[in-house]
Each structure stands twice: as C-alpha cells, then as structure tokens.
Motif scaffolding. Structure first.
Motif, PDB file in Angstrom:
ATOM      1  N   UNK A 196     -23.884  49.343 -29.984  1.00  0.00           N
ATOM      2  CA  UNK A 196     -22.811  50.089 -30.652  1.00  0.00           C
ATOM      3  C   UNK A 196     -22.588  51.438 -29.969  1.00  0.00           C
ATOM      4  N   UNK A 197     -23.671  52.129 -29.622  1.00  0.00           N
ATOM      5  CA  UNK A 197     -23.559  53.456 -29.035  1.00  0.00           C
ATOM      6  C   UNK A 197     -23.075  53.429 -27.587  1.00  0.00           C
ATOM      7  N   UNK A 198     -23.048  52.253 -26.982  1.00  0.00           N
ATOM      8  CA  UNK A 198     -22.607  52.158 -25.582  1.00  0.00           C
ATOM      9  C   UNK A 198     -21.114  52.428 -25.434  1.00  0.00           C
ATOM     10  N   UNK A 199     -20.361  52.302 -26.530  1.00  0.00           N
ATOM     11  CA  UNK A 199     -18.918  52.569 -26.521  1.00  0.00           C
ATOM     12  C   UNK A 199     -18.200  51.743 -25.449  1.00  0.00           C
ATOM     13  N   UNK A 200     -18.550  50.453 -25.399  1.00  0.00           N
ATOM     14  CA  UNK A 200     -17.895  49.562 -24.448  1.00  0.00           C
ATOM     15  C   UNK A 200     -16.450  49.329 -24.863  1.00  0.00           C
ATOM     16  N   UNK A 201     -15.585  49.081 -23.879  1.00  0.00           N
ATOM     17  CA  UNK A 201     -14.223  48.733 -24.247  1.00  0.00           C
ATOM     18  C   UNK A 201     -14.224  47.338 -24.864  1.00  0.00           C
ATOM     19  N   UNK A 202     -13.098  46.935 -25.429  1.00  0.00           N
ATOM     20  CA  UNK A 202     -13.061  45.693 -26.196  1.00  0.00           C
ATOM     21  C   UNK A 202     -13.467  44.482 -25.361  1.00  0.00           C
ATOM     22  N   UNK A 203     -12.964  44.402 -24.142  1.00  0.00           N
ATOM     23  CA  UNK A 203     -13.255  43.253 -23.288  1.00  0.00           C
ATOM     24  C   UNK A 203     -14.741  43.183 -22.951  1.00  0.00           C
ATOM     25  N   UNK A 204     -15.349  44.322 -22.639  1.00  0.00           N
ATOM     26  CA  UNK A 204     -16.768  44.329 -22.290  1.00  0.00           C
ATOM     27  C   UNK A 204     -17.644  44.011 -23.510  1.00  0.00           C
ATOM     28  N   UNK A 205     -17.253  44.527 -24.679  1.00  0.00           N
ATOM     29  CA  UNK A 205     -18.022  44.239 -25.892  1.00  0.00           C
ATOM     30  C   UNK A 205     -17.981  42.749 -26.199  1.00  0.00           C
ATOM     31  N   UNK A 206     -16.776  42.156 -26.096  1.00  0.00           N
ATOM     32  CA  UNK A 206     -16.673  40.711 -26.310  1.00  0.00           C
ATOM     33  C   UNK A 206     -17.478  39.955 -25.262  1.00  0.00           C
ATOM     34  N   UNK A 207     -17.572  40.522 -24.055  1.00  0.00           N
ATOM     35  CA  UNK A 207     -18.387  39.911 -23.012  1.00  0.00           C
ATOM     36  C   UNK A 207     -19.854  39.863 -23.385  1.00  0.00           C
ATOM     37  N   UNK A 208     -20.320  40.879 -24.113  1.00  0.00           N
ATOM     38  CA  UNK A 208     -21.707  40.884 -24.595  1.00  0.00           C
ATOM     39  C   UNK A 208     -21.931  39.695 -25.531  1.00  0.00           C
ATOM     40  N   UNK A 209     -21.000  39.500 -26.454  1.00  0.00           N
ATOM     41  CA  UNK A 209     -21.138  38.387 -27.394  1.00  0.00           C
ATOM     42  C   UNK A 209     -21.079  37.047 -26.666  1.00  0.00           C
ATOM     43  N   UNK A 210     -20.207  36.941 -25.661  1.00  0.00           N
ATOM     44  CA  UNK A 210     -20.118  35.717 -24.865  1.00  0.00           C
ATOM     45  C   UNK A 210     -21.451  35.433 -24.163  1.00  0.00           C
ATOM     46  N   UNK A 211     -22.000  36.452 -23.533  1.00  0.00           N
ATOM     47  CA  UNK A 211     -23.268  36.279 -22.820  1.00  0.00           C
ATOM     48  C   UNK A 211     -24.395  35.941 -23.787  1.00  0.00           C
ATOM     49  N   UNK A 212     -24.387  36.571 -24.952  1.00  0.00           N
ATOM     50  CA  UNK A 212     -25.434  36.306 -25.945  1.00  0.00           C
ATOM     51  C   UNK A 212     -25.350  34.865 -26.439  1.00  0.00           C
ATOM     52  N   UNK A 213     -24.144  34.397 -26.691  1.00  0.00           N
ATOM     53  CA  UNK A 213     -23.949  33.011 -27.115  1.00  0.00           C
ATOM     54  C   UNK A 213     -24.455  32.045 -26.049  1.00  0.00           C
ATOM     55  N   UNK A 214     -24.182  32.372 -24.786  1.00  0.00           N
ATOM     56  CA  UNK A 214     -24.610  31.514 -23.693  1.00  0.00           C
ATOM     57  C   UNK A 214     -26.129  31.493 -23.584  1.00  0.00           C
ATOM     58  N   UNK A 215     -26.768  32.626 -23.768  1.00  0.00           N
ATOM     59  CA  UNK A 215     -28.232  32.684 -23.711  1.00  0.00           C
ATOM     60  C   UNK A 215     -28.849  31.803 -24.790  1.00  0.00           C
ATOM     61  N   UNK A 216     -28.268  31.828 -25.985  1.00  0.00           N
ATOM     62  CA  UNK A 216     -28.764  30.960 -27.050  1.00  0.00           C
ATOM     63  C   UNK A 216     -28.528  29.496 -26.695  1.00  0.00           C
TER      64      UNK A 216
END
Length: 272
Positions: A196-216
């Motif tokens: 949350x504190x990283x203040x990523x832009x929307x695309x990068x934040x969604x990229x985190x969720x994409x990568x997390x889903x892929x890791x699972x």
C-alpha cells in the motif's frame, strides 16, 4: 542490463536435454520485454535440434535470431481489430498439420494471448490438447484472468522474470506470497502494508495481483497434499476476486491491500 528468467531458462534447458519439452507454453506476468524474451527462448529451444537447445549458433538459432526462420510463425492482430479473431486461429490450426520446412517442428508464437476473444481461445483448445507431432505453441499474457482455464490447463505455465531482473510488482507479490507460505498473519499484514505504501500506479498495482495469482497457480500445480492445495486455491480465488473488483468497482489500492491482508491472514491463521 539485468539477466532475466534464469531459473525458467534452466528448466527449459533441462527439458530439452531430457527430450521432454512441452508442446504448449503460456508465459505470464512480468514486464512485456521479459515475457517476450522468455517466449523467444522457448521458441529457440523448440526449433534448435541440438541436445543443449537452444545452442545459439546452429543454422536454426541464427535464422530465428534474424527473424527469417520459415518454421517460426508469429501471430499479429489484424490492423482493424482490437483482439485476435477466430479465423486467425483456424488458419494456424490448418497450417499446423503441414510438415515443417527445416526445423524439427513448427513453432507458433501468440503474443498477448489475453487479447484473444473467447471464440478464438476456444478454437485453440483441441490443437493444444492433441497437437500435430511436429508443431508447438507459445503464448504470452499480461492478464492471466483473461485466459480461459481450459486453455491454461493445456499449457505449461512459466512466470516471466526470475529472481534476477525481477520488476517491483513481482517483488511485492513475492513478499506477500512468501509470508503466506510462512503461515504468518503478521508478516502478511506487513507485506500488504508495504504494498500500500509503495504508491504504485494502477497498472503496476494490478500487476502485483496478477503476479501473486500466478505464484499461487504454480504452487497449486506442484502441491501433492489435498488440504494444502485447497487452501492455496482459496487464496488464489481471493486474489482473483480482489483483482476483478479493482476492474469492475474501481476499488482503491489501499482498500485492496487491506482486504488482501485480512483474507490471506485469516487463511494462514487457519492452517497453523
């Protein structure tokens, strides 16, 4: 320039040496250039006849590097279309049954396969499941949620960007994922707070969720224990749901990170 995808390349090399290279690959996550690099490496391994494929110096590897190999077919969207259409896929299916010109097999690359419409993806299913003996397919996608589960199940999945050269979105995803595997709600909360504190832009934040889903997803495929698989699947579903809410309800990063901490923390706590 950072060295990317080292672990994935070693896996591909090992399969090439063993003669067990998959006929269908799906490269997910990471930066666009990382997905492109890994897809090109897979294509080279599939086309190169050397036991240490890709050798990088044979006629096939040289032609592929120059973009002139007749058995490498890269699909591109039609100029007037925003997505791949079913007729393009049907043409690939027909062509795949024609013998390769020079290489051991033909390789079809579909970059940004998440931009294939539903009909086009469905048209891929049979040939991905029962491909001609001398054809192979490499797909890439930034948005794993846009790829049908039936397509994903027929492909060997790789997450672009190895530990070296990993983008920020992958680092944050890895931090959350690792804290979940440690079954530590406190660590999960801390990782989500940092996200949350990283203040990523929307695309990068969604990229985190994409990568997390892929890791699972990758962890699920390698997990033998049924109870652990069920918990991992539930965690992945929670991540995917939060990503969908981001898209449909325009949910903010702070709210999403907080919800992620609560859901994963609760799951981790139940497993302790």
């Amino acid at each position: 320039m950072p060295q990317r995808n080292n672990a994935q390349k070693k896996r591909i090399q090992a399969q090439a040496r063993a003669g067990t290279l998959s006929h269908a690959w799906l490269v997910l996550g990471g930066a666009p250039e990382s997905r492109e690099e890994l897809a090109a490496y897979i294509a080279a391994a599939l086309i190169c006849p050397d036991r240490e494929a890709p050798c990088g110096c044979c006629t096939h590897c040289v032609k592929l590097a120059k973009g002139i190999h007749p058995d490498f077919i890269r699909l591109e969207k039609l100029p007037d279309k925003s997505s791949y259409v079913v007729d393009q896929v049907r043409e690939i299916v027909r062509d795949a049954y024609i013998m390769p010109n020079e290489a051991p097999r033909k390789v079809y690359l579909i970059p940004s396969a998440d931009e294939m419409n539903i009909n086009a993806q469905n048209a891929m299913l049979k040939i991905l499941e029962e491909p001609p003996a001398r054809s192979a397919f490499v797909l890439t996608a930034a948005n794993s949620a846009a790829i049908l589960d039936t397509v994903r199940s027929r492909c060997t999945e790789l997450l672009a960007d190895g530990e070296e050269g990993m983008g920020d979105e992958d680092k944050y995803a890895r931090a959350v994922f690792d804290s979940f595997l440690r079954r530590s709600p406190m660590d999960i909360a801390s990782a989500c707070f940092m996200l949350e504190k990283a203040k990523l832009d929307r695309e990068d934040f969604d990229g985190v969720l994409e990568s997390l889903s892929m890791l699972f997803a990758l962890k699920i495929r390698g997990e033998q224990d049924s109870a652990a698989r069920k918990q991992l699947f539930t965690a992945k579903e929670a991540v995917d749901e939060l990503l969908r809410r981001r898209v449909t309800n325009n949910t903010g990063a702070g709210h999403t990170a907080g919800a992620l901490a609560v859901r994963l923390g609760r799951l981790a706590g139940e497993a302790r």
